[in-house]
Design an enzyme around this catalytic site. Sequence first.
Site, short mmCIF file in Angstrom:
data_model
loop_
_atom_site.label_atom_id
_atom_site.label_comp_id
_atom_site.label_asym_id
_atom_site.label_seq_id
_atom_site.Cartn_x
_atom_site.Cartn_y
_atom_site.Cartn_z
CB CYS A 1 -2.98 -2.08 -10.96
SG CYS A 1 -2.65 -1.41 -9.32
CB SER B 1 -6.10 -1.18 -8.49
OG SER B 1 -5.07 -1.42 -7.58
CG ASN C 1 -3.75 -2.53 -4.08
OD1 ASN C 1 -3.97 -2.97 -2.96
ND2 ASN C 1 -4.64 -1.77 -4.70
P1 4NP Z 1 0.36 0.14 -10.05
O1 4NP Z 1 1.80 0.78 -10.33
O2 4NP Z 1 0.40 -1.27 -10.59
O3 4NP Z 1 -0.58 1.01 -10.81
O4 4NP Z 1 0.16 0.20 -8.54
C1 4NP Z 1 3.00 0.18 -9.92
C2 4NP Z 1 3.42 0.34 -8.63
C3 4NP Z 1 4.63 -0.22 -8.23
C4 4NP Z 1 5.39 -0.93 -9.14
C5 4NP Z 1 4.95 -1.09 -10.44
C6 4NP Z 1 3.75 -0.54 -10.83
N1 4NP Z 1 6.64 -1.47 -8.74
O5 4NP Z 1 7.34 -2.02 -9.61
O6 4NP Z 1 6.97 -1.42 -7.55
#
Ligand code: 4NP
Length: 172
Positions: free
Chosen positions: A13, A20, A16
């Site tokens: 993803c 994921s 992470n």
């Molecule tokens: P993930 O979700 O891709 O499902 O782990 C996210 C986690 C952090 C961020 C974006 C999506 N971020 O922008 O920090």
Amino acid sequence: MMQNERMSILFVCLGNICRSPLAEGVFRDIVEAHGAQERFFVDSAGTGNWHQGKPPDRRSVDVAGRHGIDLTGLRARQVTHQDFERFDLLLGMDSDNVATLAALAPPGRRGRLAQFHEFSTGVPRDVPDPYYGNEDGFEAVYRMIRASAGSGKTFQLTNRFIRLLLSGQAPE
Ligand code: 4NP
């Protein structure tokens, strides 16, 4: 791939820390329920590096815990070029993840890449990013991942991998 080899799957993803790790935990749970842990190596990674070394988001840990899955030992890492050599299959949780991975894939390795939901069910659909939402979004992601993997003992995802293993066919 030889019949007795392990199949390796990487769930990917953005960060992470939300989707994921949940997919990794659910899939590991399914594999263990089938007694097939010797046949699979499962891991997860993010296309971004912001959360490198961090445990999964508390909301993912909580939702997994409510369903009997422990994510506390996982640590985030960024996907690397080597992952395309090390893993038989890389499953992006949404179409952006798949596009990022496709741009990163060495020539001839894109066949190892698929969208998680499409690979699991045949229906292309993003597992939505729950990071900026509330707890309900995490439960929804968990359910979507669990439903994609099937229900009862006929877990589609595992069965598909097991069929691939038994037929000796790995994705390209
Ligand atoms: P993930 O979700 O891709 O499902 O782990 C996210 C986690 C952090 C961020 C974006 C999506 N971020 O922008 O920090």
